[in-house]
Design an enzyme around this catalytic site. Sequence first.
Site, PDB file in Angstrom:
ATOM      1  N   LYS A 271      -5.862   5.539   1.390  1.00 50.31           N
ATOM      2  CA  LYS A 271      -4.938   6.191   0.351  1.00 50.31           C
ATOM      3  C   LYS A 271      -4.369   7.218   1.027  1.00 50.31           C
ATOM      4  O   LYS A 271      -4.850   7.948   1.578  1.00 50.31           O
ATOM      5  CB  LYS A 271      -5.394   6.648  -0.861  1.00 50.31           C
ATOM      6  CG  LYS A 271      -5.889   5.529  -1.750  1.00 50.31           C
ATOM      7  CD  LYS A 271      -6.280   5.775  -2.920  1.00 50.31           C
ATOM      8  CE  LYS A 271      -6.659   4.755  -4.040  1.00 50.31           C
ATOM      9  NZ  LYS A 271      -5.664   3.683  -4.322  1.00 50.31           N
ATOM     10  N   ARG A 345     -11.702  -4.209  -7.731  1.00 53.63           N
ATOM     11  CA  ARG A 345     -11.618  -6.330  -8.109  1.00 53.63           C
ATOM     12  C   ARG A 345     -12.865  -7.239  -7.674  1.00 53.63           C
ATOM     13  O   ARG A 345     -13.669  -8.190  -8.363  1.00 53.63           O
ATOM     14  CB  ARG A 345     -10.440  -7.157  -8.282  1.00 53.63           C
ATOM     15  CG  ARG A 345     -10.246  -7.699  -6.934  1.00 53.63           C
ATOM     16  CD  ARG A 345      -8.148  -7.601  -6.259  1.00 53.63           C
ATOM     17  NE  ARG A 345      -7.244  -6.496  -6.879  1.00 53.63           N
ATOM     18  CZ  ARG A 345      -6.486  -6.570  -6.668  1.00 53.63           C
ATOM     19  NH1 ARG A 345      -5.565  -8.038  -6.009  1.00 53.63           N
ATOM     20  NH2 ARG A 345      -5.428  -5.429  -7.390  1.00 53.63           N
TER      21      ARG A 345
HETATM   22  N1  BES Z   1      -8.271   2.803  -8.191  1.00 52.43           N
HETATM   23  C1  BES Z   1      -6.899   2.173  -7.815  1.00 52.43           C
HETATM   24  C2  BES Z   1      -6.144   2.229  -9.194  1.00 52.43           C
HETATM   25  C3  BES Z   1      -5.215   3.442  -9.995  1.00 52.43           C
HETATM   26  C4  BES Z   1      -3.885   3.735  -8.812  1.00 52.43           C
HETATM   27  C5  BES Z   1      -5.621   3.943 -10.423  1.00 52.43           C
HETATM   28  C6  BES Z   1      -3.701   5.156  -9.043  1.00 52.43           C
HETATM   29  C7  BES Z   1      -5.445   4.931 -10.714  1.00 52.43           C
HETATM   30  C8  BES Z   1      -3.859   5.681 -10.159  1.00 52.43           C
HETATM   31  C9  BES Z   1      -7.015   1.261  -6.758  1.00 52.43           C
HETATM   32  O1  BES Z   1      -9.043   0.314  -6.792  1.00 52.43           O
HETATM   33  C10 BES Z   1      -5.992   0.232  -5.991  1.00 52.43           C
HETATM   34  O2  BES Z   1      -6.110   1.873  -4.996  1.00 52.43           O
HETATM   35  N2  BES Z   1      -5.238  -0.651  -6.223  1.00 52.43           N
HETATM   36  C11 BES Z   1      -4.222  -1.059  -5.335  1.00 52.43           C
HETATM   37  C12 BES Z   1      -4.199  -2.121  -5.448  1.00 52.43           C
HETATM   38  C13 BES Z   1      -3.848  -2.913  -3.970  1.00 52.43           C
HETATM   39  C14 BES Z   1      -4.176  -2.786  -2.841  1.00 52.43           C
HETATM   40  C15 BES Z   1      -3.574  -4.270  -4.400  1.00 52.43           C
HETATM   41  C16 BES Z   1      -3.218  -0.210  -5.705  1.00 52.43           C
HETATM   42  O3  BES Z   1      -2.915  -0.170  -7.018  1.00 52.43           O
HETATM   43  O4  BES Z   1      -2.178  -0.030  -5.511  1.00 52.43           O
HETATM   44 ZN    ZN Z   2      -8.533   1.500  -4.293  1.00 53.28          ZN
END
Ligand code: BES
Ligand code: ZN
Length: 492
Positions: A271, A345
Amino acid sequence: MKITSVPSFSKRKGGDLCLVPFIQVKGKPLPAASIGKHTFLPIVTGDFKGKAGEVLLTHDAQFPEKRVLLVGLGPEKEVTIESLRCAYGKSSKKAAACCAQTLNVLVPSLNGLDVQNVLHGLSEGLFLAHYRFNHLRKATLKAKELLPLKQLNLVGVAPQALHPVKEAWTLAQAVYWTRDLVNNNADIVTPHYLANCAKALAKGNSKVSCRVFEEKQLKKEKLNLILKVGQGAVHPPVMIVLEYKGNPRSKEKTVLVGKGITYDTGGLNLKPSGFMEDMRTDMGGAGCCLGTFKAAVALGLKVNLACVVASAENAIDGNSYKPGDVYDSYAGKTVEIGNTDAEGRLVLADALAWSVDHLKPTRMIDVCTLTGAARIALGDHIASLMCDDECLRTQLQQASEATHERVWPLPLVESYRKDLDSTRADIKNIGRGRNAGTIIGGLFLKEFVDSTPWAHLDIASVADRDHELDYTPKEATGFGVRLLTSFLCISS
Ligand code: BES
Ligand code: ZN
Ligand code: ZN
């Protein structure tokens, strides 16, 4: 917390603060509890109007309490349990700001809301707003910031009427507990720490059992995706299984499955700055499930409940799991890793499929901070609910109405499923673009649940917030604990 009743206005004794409720009649404030012929200066001067949520701190020489708080409830017919939560949430923050330890609350008597409902809304507002996370402050922590409330005297009610207040206190403690878990450092709240919290919930209670699957057992159980997501971290992954037999004669069993990513760096699909800082809260789903479990046990609900937490740290390391690689899942399907940041997931897929096989639930609900897209879709007041089972969905929506922990259904559109097709594996963990990200997350999970009635709650937008609301603090909210506890009550 000492909770007492005082039969009438004239029988109350001293205290730090007296909460006096007002409804509005033709724009003017009218006391909603009996206070004799007394009137207050801010009412005479017109400084206090009794609008819903209006609160004014004042003094009154004729009152035995040190201070008086005028609490506006608005027009009587517009008062609801939720408007009471808001008004008394604001009152609670005022009370804390003046370090009030003992509150005398004049209980409003209202047409259209019985005393049980009034006490329910009022006490939830008072308790839920009375929270601060102080564990990580030392040098700058002032005595003033410590939580002061010690005693609540409800004036104008019989002792038997206190039941909803005591229940609200039990529930609030579970919510605080969840908030603390979510607010604390990721280096403290590791998978192992969550396991210890779960063990503590089971200790000394013959109706509760706890199993913790560490690396060796995860391998034995073939919970490979949990292992893969956690393999780059110093803190090893675990799966936690808590079971509560609150109704041994019933065959019904609800299983809550929580995402317990104790820190989400995104993995090798790292990230960027600005997107990682809140990722200690990525175990918010697990926190919610564990908090609900704690509440259900403390309230002695007559339900059979299990809580399964899939916990890992999604770390970046030479041994991290890799984008493009294909891994086995517990369910037997192979999964191509399109993005290591879609890790929630993966751990949930294993936990859901394992739960179906080993716990035989009659219904299953997963709770997770799964997608950033959930915030884009519904903002940070509403969680996304995905559920094809009408009965389960309706019951969750009823619980949502009752608790005002809002959820809104999103459809698990079958035609989007092909976005998850992989050329190298049985399924891929991401879709093709950014469209319908929250639904895509739900569709992936659906592949790992058989015909068990199942609901998926994506709480990514509501588990922590950057601003406070009337009775919910900034940061960890404890969202879902009241919703799911209410759901268990409604549906049992
Ligand atoms: N933990 C994150 C989702 C999240 C984002 C929670 C902001 C709380 C605040 C999750 O694991 C994630 O990074 N999801 C990605 C999915 C994508 C790679 C398909 C996302 O939401 O960008
Ligand atoms: Zn994630
Ligand atoms: Zn995550």
